[in-house]
Design an enzyme around this catalytic site. Structure first.
Site, PDB file in Angstrom:
ATOM      1  N   MET A 178      20.540  15.919  37.150  1.00 17.17           N
ATOM      2  CA  MET A 178      21.699  16.597  37.738  1.00 17.17           C
ATOM      3  C   MET A 178      21.368  17.051  39.160  1.00 17.17           C
ATOM      4  O   MET A 178      22.034  17.928  39.713  1.00 17.17           O
ATOM      5  CB  MET A 178      22.123  17.773  36.860  1.00 17.17           C
ATOM      6  CG  MET A 178      22.558  17.297  35.468  1.00 17.17           C
ATOM      7  SD  MET A 178      23.746  18.349  34.660  1.00 17.17           S
ATOM      8  CE  MET A 178      22.784  19.830  34.434  1.00 17.17           C
ATOM      9  N   GLY A 179      20.323  16.470  39.743  1.00 15.83           N
ATOM     10  CA  GLY A 179      20.001  16.764  41.140  1.00 15.83           C
ATOM     11  C   GLY A 179      19.281  18.090  41.321  1.00 15.83           C
ATOM     12  O   GLY A 179      18.734  18.643  40.374  1.00 15.83           O
ATOM     13  N   HIS A 238      11.306  16.622  38.163  1.00 17.32           N
ATOM     14  CA  HIS A 238      12.026  15.348  38.318  1.00 17.32           C
ATOM     15  C   HIS A 238      11.123  14.305  38.977  1.00 17.32           C
ATOM     16  O   HIS A 238      11.129  13.135  38.594  1.00 17.32           O
ATOM     17  CB  HIS A 238      13.250  15.527  39.216  1.00 17.32           C
ATOM     18  CG  HIS A 238      14.269  16.501  38.710  1.00 17.32           C
ATOM     19  ND1 HIS A 238      14.618  17.638  39.401  1.00 17.32           N
ATOM     20  CD2 HIS A 238      15.029  16.507  37.585  1.00 17.32           C
ATOM     21  CE1 HIS A 238      15.556  18.294  38.740  1.00 17.32           C
ATOM     22  NE2 HIS A 238      15.823  17.631  37.626  1.00 17.32           N
ATOM     23  N   GLY A 288      12.378  14.478  30.258  1.00 20.76           N
ATOM     24  CA  GLY A 288      11.368  15.520  30.227  1.00 20.76           C
ATOM     25  C   GLY A 288      11.328  16.239  28.884  1.00 20.76           C
ATOM     26  O   GLY A 288      12.364  16.486  28.263  1.00 20.76           O
ATOM     27  N   ASP A 290      13.360  19.670  28.128  1.00 19.62           N
ATOM     28  CA  ASP A 290      14.606  19.729  27.349  1.00 19.62           C
ATOM     29  C   ASP A 290      14.340  19.003  26.031  1.00 19.62           C
ATOM     30  O   ASP A 290      14.830  17.893  25.802  1.00 19.62           O
ATOM     31  CB  ASP A 290      15.721  19.056  28.146  1.00 19.62           C
ATOM     32  CG  ASP A 290      15.954  19.751  29.475  1.00 19.62           C
ATOM     33  OD1 ASP A 290      16.745  20.697  29.512  1.00 19.62           O
ATOM     34  OD2 ASP A 290      15.300  19.369  30.468  1.00 19.62           O
TER      35      ASP A 290
END
Ligand code: AMP
Length: 257
Positions: A34-35, A41, A151, A154
């Protein structure tokens, strides 16, 4: 440094690129996000770069997974900075689609899971995992990657995505990636920028309590005493998972027991 990533906002353009990549027999690695990119990330992107010839990053703040409008409204948007980081990370394609492109059906069609998705985060965020699974299904079908990187931060999401891929015979391999943490132990998260200085200094006690308590209930009691609002702490298999709120920001984390 490699070329800047090709930024794609029109999915038709991606479908043409995909056709050529597949015809050349190149492996595609995919990292959905989601940026507001951070080192967590980037670790997924590095792994994808190592294991595939082409890396695709998607940045899409998926509204259907937000049960709370305020949380969506204050979700950080940093596309220009993300493009620079994606370039440094040698991403080949950056997909940044619009709601209309992802949801031509206006979210009439959904993927839902009827057991684990109603537990843990699901019991505090109604509809959250329907939104997550639906958008991941769409993105996996759009990208048709050989591997997709998720990841362990989550963890419940990762388990549900793995289950969905198996249940629907999707062909993308789901690759789990370890949690990247700040020096004081706080798991990196795009939402961390919303923490006040006071909340940020308290936040590192969250992973510490998960790690150092003898039981889930002890961790919960300790977190409450320290000033957290605790959604849950539960032991599942070999992991202890938790979600808390501090200074109006919701944090999730999990540790190997
Ligand atoms: P998000 O942009 O928060 O939806 O996350 C996109 C992907 O990055 C998901 O697979 C997350 O689990 C993963 N991710 C987020 N934070 C971390 C972290 N601290 N360490 C490892 N992976 C992460």
């Amino acid at each position: 440094m490699a070329y800047a990533p090709v930024v794609i906002t029109d999915l038709k353009q991606w479908f043409e690129k995909r056709h050529f990549i597949k015809r050349q027999g190149k492996k595609i690695g995919f990292v959905p996000t989601m940026g507001a990119l951070h080192q967590g990330h980037l670790s997924l992107l590095e792994k994808s770069r190592r294991e595939n010839e082409v890396t695709v990053l998607s940045i899409y703040v998926n509204p259907t997974q937000f049960d709370n409008k305020e949380d969506l409204a204050k979700y950080p948007l940093t596309l220009e900075r993300d493009k620079t980081l994606a370039h440094k990370a040698e991403v080949d394609f950056l997909l940044a689609p619009t709601f209309e492109q992802i949801y031509p059906d206006k979210y009439r069609y959904k993927v839902s899971e009827s057991d684990f998705s109603s537990k843990l985060c699901g019991s505090h965020r109604p509809g959250h995992f329907d939104g997550v699974l639906t958008v991941v299904m769409k993105l996996l079908n759009i990208v048709q990657a050989d591997r997709a990187y998720f990841g362990e931060k989550d963890f419940q999401q990762l388990e549900l995505v793995r289950g969905m891929v198996e249940a629907f015979f999707l062909t993308t391999e789901i690759v789990p990636c370890p949690i990247v943490r700040e020096e004081d132990g706080l798991a990196m998260s795009s939402r961390n920028v919303n923490l006040s200085a006071e909340a940020r200094s308290l936040a590192s006690r969250f992973p510490a309590a998960l790690r150092d308590s003898l039981s889930a209930s002890e961790a919960k009691a300790r977190l409450k005493l320290e000033g957290f609002e605790v959604d849950y702490v539960e032991d599942i298999g070999t992991r202890r998972l938790g979600a808390v709120k501090v200074g109006g920001v919701r944090l999730i984390d999990n540790v190997e027991r």
